[in-house]
Design a protein around this motif. Structure first.
Motif, PDB file in Angstrom:
ATOM      1  N   VAL A   8      26.968   2.690  -9.313  1.00 11.94           N
ATOM      2  CA  VAL A   8      27.032   3.826 -10.230  1.00 11.94           C
ATOM      3  C   VAL A   8      27.910   4.865  -9.551  1.00 11.94           C
ATOM      4  N   VAL A   9      28.952   5.314 -10.244  1.00  8.65           N
ATOM      5  CA  VAL A   9      29.904   6.268  -9.681  1.00  8.65           C
ATOM      6  C   VAL A   9      29.887   7.559 -10.486  1.00  8.65           C
ATOM      7  N   GLY A  10      30.607   8.559  -9.993  1.00  8.09           N
ATOM      8  CA  GLY A  10      30.706   9.832 -10.705  1.00  8.09           C
ATOM      9  C   GLY A  10      29.585  10.795 -10.384  1.00  8.09           C
ATOM     10  N   ALA A  11      28.900  10.571  -9.283  1.00  5.63           N
ATOM     11  CA  ALA A  11      27.754  11.417  -8.944  1.00  5.63           C
ATOM     12  C   ALA A  11      28.160  12.833  -8.562  1.00  5.63           C
ATOM     13  N   ASN A  12      29.406  13.046  -8.197  1.00  2.00           N
ATOM     14  CA  ASN A  12      29.835  14.385  -7.787  1.00  2.00           C
ATOM     15  C   ASN A  12      30.179  15.287  -8.971  1.00  2.00           C
ATOM     16  N   HIS A  13      30.248  14.731 -10.166  1.00  2.00           N
ATOM     17  CA  HIS A  13      30.553  15.529 -11.350  1.00  2.00           C
ATOM     18  C   HIS A  13      29.273  16.133 -11.914  1.00  2.00           C
ATOM     19  N   PRO A  14      29.346  17.381 -12.385  1.00  2.36           N
ATOM     20  CA  PRO A  14      28.145  17.976 -12.994  1.00  2.36           C
ATOM     21  C   PRO A  14      27.912  17.400 -14.386  1.00  2.36           C
ATOM     22  N   ASN A  15      26.672  17.397 -14.813  1.00  5.03           N
ATOM     23  CA  ASN A  15      26.342  16.999 -16.182  1.00  5.03           C
ATOM     24  C   ASN A  15      26.726  18.128 -17.137  1.00  5.03           C
ATOM     25  N   ALA A  16      26.819  17.810 -18.412  1.00  5.46           N
ATOM     26  CA  ALA A  16      27.205  18.801 -19.423  1.00  5.46           C
ATOM     27  C   ALA A  16      26.261  20.002 -19.436  1.00  5.46           C
ATOM     28  N   ASP A  17      24.981  19.762 -19.114  1.00  2.00           N
ATOM     29  CA  ASP A  17      24.014  20.858 -19.099  1.00  2.00           C
ATOM     30  C   ASP A  17      23.986  21.584 -17.754  1.00  2.00           C
ATOM     31  N   GLY A  18      24.904  21.222 -16.839  1.00  2.00           N
ATOM     32  CA  GLY A  18      24.956  21.850 -15.530  1.00  2.00           C
ATOM     33  C   GLY A  18      24.097  21.167 -14.492  1.00  2.00           C
ATOM     34  N   GLY A  19      23.362  20.119 -14.881  1.00  2.00           N
ATOM     35  CA  GLY A  19      22.495  19.406 -13.945  1.00  2.00           C
ATOM     36  C   GLY A  19      23.277  18.721 -12.842  1.00  2.00           C
ATOM     37  N   ASN A  20      22.662  18.584 -11.703  1.00  2.00           N
ATOM     38  CA  ASN A  20      23.282  18.004 -10.525  1.00  2.00           C
ATOM     39  C   ASN A  20      22.893  16.531 -10.418  1.00  2.00           C
ATOM     40  N   ARG A  21      23.872  15.658 -10.540  1.00  2.00           N
ATOM     41  CA  ARG A  21      23.604  14.219 -10.498  1.00  2.00           C
ATOM     42  C   ARG A  21      23.113  13.767  -9.126  1.00  2.00           C
ATOM     43  N   ALA A  92      25.154   5.674  -6.540  1.00  2.00           N
ATOM     44  CA  ALA A  92      23.902   4.919  -6.508  1.00  2.00           C
ATOM     45  C   ALA A  92      24.195   3.442  -6.746  1.00  2.00           C
ATOM     46  N   ALA A  93      23.174   2.641  -6.570  1.00  2.00           N
ATOM     47  CA  ALA A  93      23.230   1.223  -6.917  1.00  2.00           C
ATOM     48  C   ALA A  93      22.039   0.941  -7.821  1.00  2.00           C
ATOM     49  N   ILE A  94      22.278   0.113  -8.836  1.00  2.00           N
ATOM     50  CA  ILE A  94      21.213  -0.294  -9.745  1.00  2.00           C
ATOM     51  C   ILE A  94      21.171  -1.810  -9.783  1.00  2.00           C
ATOM     52  N   ARG A  95      20.079  -2.339 -10.281  1.00  2.00           N
ATOM     53  CA  ARG A  95      19.911  -3.789 -10.457  1.00  2.00           C
ATOM     54  C   ARG A  95      19.740  -4.037 -11.935  1.00  2.00           C
ATOM     55  N   VAL A  96      20.541  -4.925 -12.507  1.00  2.00           N
ATOM     56  CA  VAL A  96      20.437  -5.245 -13.928  1.00  2.00           C
ATOM     57  C   VAL A  96      20.030  -6.698 -14.097  1.00  2.00           C
ATOM     58  N   ALA A  97      19.302  -6.951 -15.181  1.00  2.00           N
ATOM     59  CA  ALA A  97      18.881  -8.308 -15.528  1.00  2.00           C
ATOM     60  C   ALA A  97      19.240  -8.541 -16.988  1.00  2.00           C
ATOM     61  N   PHE A  98      19.491  -9.785 -17.333  1.00  2.00           N
ATOM     62  CA  PHE A  98      19.955 -10.153 -18.666  1.00  2.00           C
ATOM     63  C   PHE A  98      18.977 -11.103 -19.347  1.00  2.00           C
ATOM     64  N   ASP A  99      19.069 -11.122 -20.674  1.00  2.00           N
ATOM     65  CA  ASP A  99      18.329 -12.093 -21.491  1.00  2.00           C
ATOM     66  C   ASP A  99      16.822 -12.040 -21.267  1.00  2.00           C
TER      67      ASP A  99
END
Length: 130
Positions: A8-21, A92-99
């Motif tokens: 997961v990338v883009g953590a340094n950008h603020p959210n639209a509501d100003g929240g800190n990722r 961050a890193a996430i784990r995804v599962a399918f089906d």
């Protein structure tokens, strides 16, 4: 088991509501659910997939190389579930599962070997100034 870990990338950008990722990433616990939300109207990338914590706060985006593939699965109704793994320098890193598979945390790294406890400390002798 049909699973994989993703960045997961883009953590340094603020959210639209100003929240800190980055702050939200620090609140995430390994194994808690995260949501993948397509953003077809994203001006930078129509394939963008936003990643939201279980508290509904955006923590970033899937990388541009994986977002079209995962987004295609979501658009075609293929079940994709995700959990938080860990914070990383890029976000961050996430784990995804399918089906309809449930994502599982990978095994923890083995603990470091124990340090010897029977080592005695012998300080250097301090000589008087003459």
């Amino acid at each position: 088991m049909k699973q994989m870990s993703l960045h997961v990338v883009g953590a340094n950008h603020p959210n639209a509501d100003g929240g800190n990722r980055r702050f939200e990433i620090l609140l995430c616990v390994p194994g808690e659910a995260v949501d993948l939300v397509p953003e077809p109207k994203n001006p930078a990338d129509p394939n963008a997939l936003a990643v939201f914590s279980c508290r509904g706060v955006q923590i970033g985006y899937l990388t541009a190389d994986r977002a079209p593939w995962i987004g295609g699965m979501l658009r075609n109704g293929r079940p994709v579930t995700a959990i938080f793994l860990t914070a990383t320098p890029a976000g961050a890193a996430i784990r995804v599962a399918f089906d309809n598979d449930e994502p599982v945390l990978p095994p923890a790294a083995p603990p470091p070997p124990p340090q010897p406890t029977d080592v005695e400390f012998w300080p250097d002798e301090i000589y008087p100034d003459d």
